[in-house]
Design a protein around this motif. Structure first.
Motif, PDB file in Angstrom:
ATOM      1  N   VAL A   1     -48.770 -14.855 -41.432  1.00  0.00           N
ATOM      2  CA  VAL A   1     -48.565 -16.159 -40.791  1.00  0.00           C
ATOM      3  C   VAL A   1     -47.545 -16.038 -39.661  1.00  0.00           C
ATOM      4  O   VAL A   1     -47.782 -16.445 -38.523  1.00  0.00           O
ATOM      5  CB  VAL A   1     -48.076 -17.198 -41.826  1.00  0.00           C
ATOM      6  N   VAL A   2     -46.390 -15.436 -40.005  1.00  0.00           N
ATOM      7  CA  VAL A   2     -45.340 -15.289 -38.996  1.00  0.00           C
ATOM      8  C   VAL A   2     -45.853 -14.436 -37.832  1.00  0.00           C
ATOM      9  O   VAL A   2     -45.602 -14.729 -36.664  1.00  0.00           O
ATOM     10  CB  VAL A   2     -44.085 -14.642 -39.610  1.00  0.00           C
TER      11      VAL A   2
ATOM     12  N   ILE B   1     -48.802 -13.957 -36.496  1.00  0.00           N
ATOM     13  CA  ILE B   1     -49.677 -14.565 -35.498  1.00  0.00           C
ATOM     14  C   ILE B   1     -48.844 -15.394 -34.523  1.00  0.00           C
ATOM     15  O   ILE B   1     -49.015 -15.311 -33.305  1.00  0.00           O
ATOM     16  CB  ILE B   1     -50.764 -15.413 -36.177  1.00  0.00           C
ATOM     17  N   GLY B   2     -47.896 -16.170 -35.068  1.00  0.00           N
ATOM     18  CA  GLY B   2     -46.993 -16.927 -34.196  1.00  0.00           C
ATOM     19  C   GLY B   2     -46.208 -15.997 -33.285  1.00  0.00           C
ATOM     20  O   GLY B   2     -46.079 -16.245 -32.097  1.00  0.00           O
TER      21      GLY B   2
ATOM     22  N   ARG C   1     -48.491 -14.502 -30.575  1.00  0.00           N
ATOM     23  CA  ARG C   1     -48.931 -15.482 -29.581  1.00  0.00           C
ATOM     24  C   ARG C   1     -47.795 -15.898 -28.660  1.00  0.00           C
ATOM     25  O   ARG C   1     -47.957 -15.950 -27.445  1.00  0.00           O
ATOM     26  CB  ARG C   1     -49.537 -16.705 -30.266  1.00  0.00           C
ATOM     27  N   SER C   2     -46.629 -16.201 -29.247  1.00  0.00           N
ATOM     28  CA  SER C   2     -45.532 -16.602 -28.375  1.00  0.00           C
ATOM     29  C   SER C   2     -45.054 -15.408 -27.563  1.00  0.00           C
ATOM     30  O   SER C   2     -44.642 -15.556 -26.424  1.00  0.00           O
ATOM     31  CB  SER C   2     -44.381 -17.192 -29.186  1.00  0.00           C
TER      32      SER C   2
ATOM     33  N   ILE D   1     -37.900 -15.611 -32.973  1.00  0.00           N
ATOM     34  CA  ILE D   1     -38.595 -16.009 -34.200  1.00  0.00           C
ATOM     35  C   ILE D   1     -38.216 -15.082 -35.349  1.00  0.00           C
ATOM     36  O   ILE D   1     -37.976 -15.530 -36.473  1.00  0.00           O
ATOM     37  CB  ILE D   1     -40.121 -16.009 -33.974  1.00  0.00           C
TER      38      ILE D   1
ATOM     39  N   LEU E   1     -36.394 -16.058 -38.823  1.00  0.00           N
ATOM     40  CA  LEU E   1     -36.944 -15.704 -40.136  1.00  0.00           C
ATOM     41  C   LEU E   1     -35.858 -15.118 -41.040  1.00  0.00           C
ATOM     42  O   LEU E   1     -35.737 -15.488 -42.214  1.00  0.00           O
ATOM     43  CB  LEU E   1     -38.078 -14.693 -39.967  1.00  0.00           C
TER      44      LEU E   1
END
Lengths: 630, 295
Positions: free
Chosen positions: A125-126, A128-129, A132-133, A145, A149
């Motif tokens: 999940v983390v 993909i974010g 993308r960012s 990010i 985390l």
């Protein structure tokens, strides 16, 4: 995903085994002198090495700085502890554990597997974010990010006492439940080494490295960095999970602060000092930092004496206070960043060195000329018949500036078409639109029957539109051959059919004598030719060349005409070439489009275009003015 | 309805501080492409200044400008000692350098002051509240919001109306071109660090007033809120940083009051999850910045 067995795997595995042996021998020798006192030190070093290698898989291959891996480590550590601690012990610390976890007990190996599973799901999940960012706002965003985390896992661990035992108590194993033999640690470390090394050599690893070197160029070559970075993250997190579980088991307990800033600093410092782009470097970093810390500790404790000269403990006591370690680590990191940001080893690998030693004895033979090994008919399974590149009525606005204003053109499968126009006419913007970098406000373009507007860069590249860049975007840290090979690997996956042989392409581009040189060391003309060879290796339907001779002398430029035509014919590609140099464009093109202020003002054969009064007025006038000024 | 209004006011107060922090981060990011993980240390330094001066019996009215001043000076010192040496390096180098600075500063306090949390007196009015209809408004929040608005107006004027502001915005848009046009990189970068320190100092005063204590690691939370808010808003956009700060503050307060009790203590985790989702669906942040990529 991994290199072909037999040929490529032997050296990395042997190299890793050798590395492992040396690393371990160092620890064991120290232990044999120091006795039981050093036992724990060595164990901790081995476990740190696993975790640092895990971080290296992500940070080294993707070039994204991650603070979050120790956060993932915390998740794995807690998952492991919750599943591996006996219900009786858990009853003391977390009697109200949610989801009935209180009654669960797995043997340690299974608990590690669960820990990996849980952590990898979170990482997905983390990740993909992250990817993308990262693609959108650069590696900086991704780093923030990961930092968040780390912070958040720590917060959750502190504030969820029902599961984690909270900030003070934590979770503890029964006394004496620690590992009774180091064998599992050895196996895990060796496994982590081999995995890290093989991943770096694998297709996935190489593509991630390409995106690290130049994200835009990688996408324009058909690489989707999101996939590669996520793959690197998942593998890396799995290794970190194993290391973290071992760390928790070895400590016999876990507290939120065990996996927080200090450990992040330590592991990152190890990685940076040794060299983040190298597996060997990561291991060297672990060794150097461990020795350094131990030395500092012992100096502070015992003082030292060498050849009768020395100091007793007292004057050193203030220097080597416990917390000074953090200052040292911080300073080491700062020093390396400022003076030697690639660490001690850069991207030097033991097995690469061995490989070069081994192969020095047998020189490689120069490959057959491209025309002979790959005559016309290198057909890729795309129907080339009538698969023209059609561009229709494109308009692009940048704020108030209209860069393209209804421009259109057609390129046939066997044609070399030139696009010429003064600076600012919109030439590069047109290429940027048909390679998916810029979105047009109106218009469309098709490759054969396929409508391509709106497709992401990497898909356009996979469909067969391959570009070069006006300002050269090579993968600088990779060698000439690796640059071309990478394109060939992408082609092998996404463009089935016959492909031009890598070595022949390199020779064709006149780069055979520098094939093992790094791309960033090449002179300008060679770099341009490498970009051409790299694009050709994709077996493109069309080559889009953006100012392929910019910065070249007239003689080099003239030589480039023959090279481009020859190479395009050999790989059976149509060509759209862009330049503002009239001699070059008329020399190379079958047909020419003239672009001015975003519109096509003339089209035809070189002779027709040169005779067109509109062209003489708009283009030649502007150009001679510009030359007059310069 | 009342509860919502109450949350909005609380969230604006919290968000204002985040906005100031994020703006400081964004200003430096604009000129150097450096995300400053040592931004929170400016508050840590201010905190120890507060500890010592308040301990000596000085009043908050004198201490406040001292905190701001110390933050500005620390910011300039960090630039001179560390960041000026890595200008133009890769993102990776810049990020790790700032991370290293963060560690060295906090470790120095850890070593030579104390690892423990040291309390100091808060101004007496911090906990006072007054009522407007059904709402209970903290004096503190009112002051924070008012000062933030004034600071933002001041910063906007500085950026829009002065030569320095123009240079800074030009440098943020395209550093190389700005240099070619005669903008002095040293002046702009130092100016940006000073401004960043000033904003952190103002935010720091409020942060410390509320916390009433200081420890070597006190800078981590404000730093993290600042960089996260800047990222949520959209890196590279000053307006985005302010919006990001307000959004983050509001989200935290709303979630903490709306989440069921059992997971209210995990608000941070939920907020992070939301941020991760935000980046999956809107990777460029809330405010879009058009980057001119030269290819």
């Amino acid at each position: 995903m991994f290199p072909r067995p037999g040929r490529d795997v032997g050296f990395p595995i042997a190299g890793c085994a050798l590395l492992f042996a040396v690393f371990l021998a160092g620890g064991l020798i120290y232990e044999s002198f120091q006795g039981r006192a050093a036992e724990r030190l060595v164990t901790v070093m081995l476990i740190d090495a696993i975790i640092v290698l895990g971080i290296q898989i992500y940070v080294g291959n993707t070039g994204v700085l991650s603070f979050g891996h120790i956060g993932f480590g915390a998740i794995a550590g807690y998952a492991f502890a919750v599943f591996a601690i006996s219900p009786a012990e858990k009853l003391k610390r977390i009697p109200d554990a949610p989801f009935g976890l209180n009654d669960v007990l797995l043997n340690p190996a299974l608990a590690v597997a669960v820990a990996i599973g849980v952590t990898v799901v979170v990482a997905l999940v983390v990740g993909i974010g992250l990817a993308r960012s990262g693609a959108e706002s650069g590696a900086v965003a991704a780093t923030v990010i990961t930092l968040a985390l780390l912070f958040v896992t720590h917060e959750v661990a502190r504030n969820w006492p029902d599961l984690t035992g909270g900030n003070r108590a934590g979770l503890t194993f029964k006394v004496g439940a620690a590992l009774d033999s180091r064998l599992p640690i050895y196996l895990c470390l060796l496994g982590a080494l081999i995995l890290a090394r093989l991943f770096a050599q694998s297709r996935s690893g190489k593509l991630a490295a390409a995106a690290r070197e130049d994200n835009l160029a990688a996408r324009a070559m058909g690489v989707n960095p999101l996939v590669q970075q996520t793959a690197a993250l998942l593998i890396s997190v799995a290794v970190v999970s194993v290391g973290s579980s071992l760390r928790v088991y070895e400590n016999g307990s876990i507290l939120p602060d065990d996996f927080f800033f200090n450990y992040t600093l330590l592991t990152l410092a190890m990685l940076i000092v040794g060299g983040r782009n190298s597996v060997t470097g990561a291991l060297v970093g672990v060794a150097v930092m461990t020795v350094g810390r131990e030395l500092a500790r012992r100096l502070g404790q015992d003082g030292f004496e060498v050849f009768g000269l020395g100091l007793d403990a007292a004057p050193l006591d203030w220097i080597f206070r416990e917390n000074l370690q953090t200052v040292f680590l911080g300073l080491a990191m700062l020093g390396f960043m400022i003076f030697r940001s690639d660490g001690l080893l850069g991207d030097w690998e033991l097995d690469g060195w061995l490989w070069r030693l081994w192969h020095r004895r047998k020189p490689e033979e120069r490959p057959e000329p491209l025309a002979e090994v790959a005559p016309v008919g290198l057909h890729v399974e795309v129907d080339r018949e009538g698969a023209a590149l059609e561009v229709h009525d494109l308009a692009v606005d940048f704020g108030g500036f209209r860069a393209l204003d209804g421009a259109g053109l057609t390129v046939g499968p066997d044609e070399v078409v030139g696009l010429i126009g003064p600076n600012g006419a919109g030439k590069t913007t047109l290429v940027n639109v048909i390679t998916g970098i810029v979105e047009p406000s109106t218009g469309w373009f098709k490759l054969g029957e396929r409508e391509m507007i709106g497709a992401p860069s990497h898909e356009i590249a996979r469909a067969g539109l391959l570009r070069t860049f006006q300002n050269l975007r090579l993968f600088g840290a990779l060698t000439v051959r690796q640059n071309v090979e990478l394109a060939a690997r992408v082609a092998a996956q996404h463009r089935p059919g016959n492909h031009p042989p890598v070595d022949a392409l390199i020779a064709e581009a006149g780069l055979w004598h520098v094939r093992d040189r790094r791309a960033r060391e090449l002179d300008y003309g060679s770099a341009r030719r490498l970009e051409l060879a790299r694009a050709a290796a994709m077996a493109p339907a069309y080559l889009l060349l953006d100012e392929p001779t910019s910065g070249m002398s007239d003689a080099e430029s003239a030589e480039m005409i023959g090279r481009i035509r020859h190479m395009a014919a050999a790989v059976d590609a149509g060509v759209l070439v862009i330049d503002h140099d009239l001699n070059f464009i008329t020399g190379i093109s079958d047909r020419i489009y003239v672009l001015d202020q975003g519109q096509v003002i003339s089209a035809g054969t070189p002779d027709e275009v040169q005779a067109d009064p509109a062209v003489r007025a708009a283009y030649l006038g502007a150009e001679s003015d510009a030359e007059g000024r310069a | 309805m009342t509860e919502l209004a109450q949350n909005l006011i609380d969230g604006l107060g919290r968000g204002s501080i985040y906005a100031l922090l994020a703006l400081g981060v964004a200003v430096v990011f604009g000129v150097m492409h450096l995300l400053n993980f040592a931004h929170g240390e400016l508050i840590t330094v201010g905190g120890y200044v507060a500890l010592w001066t308040l301990g000596a019996g000085w009043s908050w009215y004198i201490v406040t400008p001292l905190i701001v001043l110390s933050a500005v000076l620390t910011s300039l010192a960090i630039e001179r000692v560390a960041f000026s040496r890595v200008r133009g390096s890769s993102d990776f180098t810049l990020l790790l350098t700032s991370f290293g600075v963060h560690f060295v500063i906090s470790a120095i306090f850890l070593l030579y002051v104390s690892a423990s949390v040291k309390p100091f007196d808060r101004p007496s009015w911090v906990t006072n509240t007054y009522s407007v209809g059904p709402l209970n408004i903290e004096v503190y929040d009112t002051v924070v919001i008012a000062v933030t608005v004034l600071t933002l107006i001041g910063t906007t004027l500085l950026l829009q109306r002065t030569m320095f502001g123009l240079s800074l915005r030009a440098a943020a848009a395209d550093f190389d071109t700005a240099r070619l046009m005669g903008v002095r990189s040293d002046t702009v970068i130092r100016g940006a660090f000073a401004l960043s320190g000033l904003l952190a100092g103002i935010a720091g005063v409020f942060w410390l007033m509320r916390a009433g204590s200081i420890s070597p690691s006190a800078g981590i939370t404000p730093m993290l809120k600042g960089v996260l808010a800047a990222l949520i808003g959209g890196l590279g956009s000053l307006r985005g940083a302010v919006i990001g700060g307000l959004v983050l503050g509001l989200a935290e307060v709303l979630l903490r009051s709306r989440l069921p009790d059992s997971i209210a203590s995990l608000t941070e985790g939920v907020v992070f999850l939301l941020i991760a989702l935000l980046f999956i669906f809107r990777p460029q942040g809330l405010v879009t910045v058009k980057h001119a990529v030269r290819v």
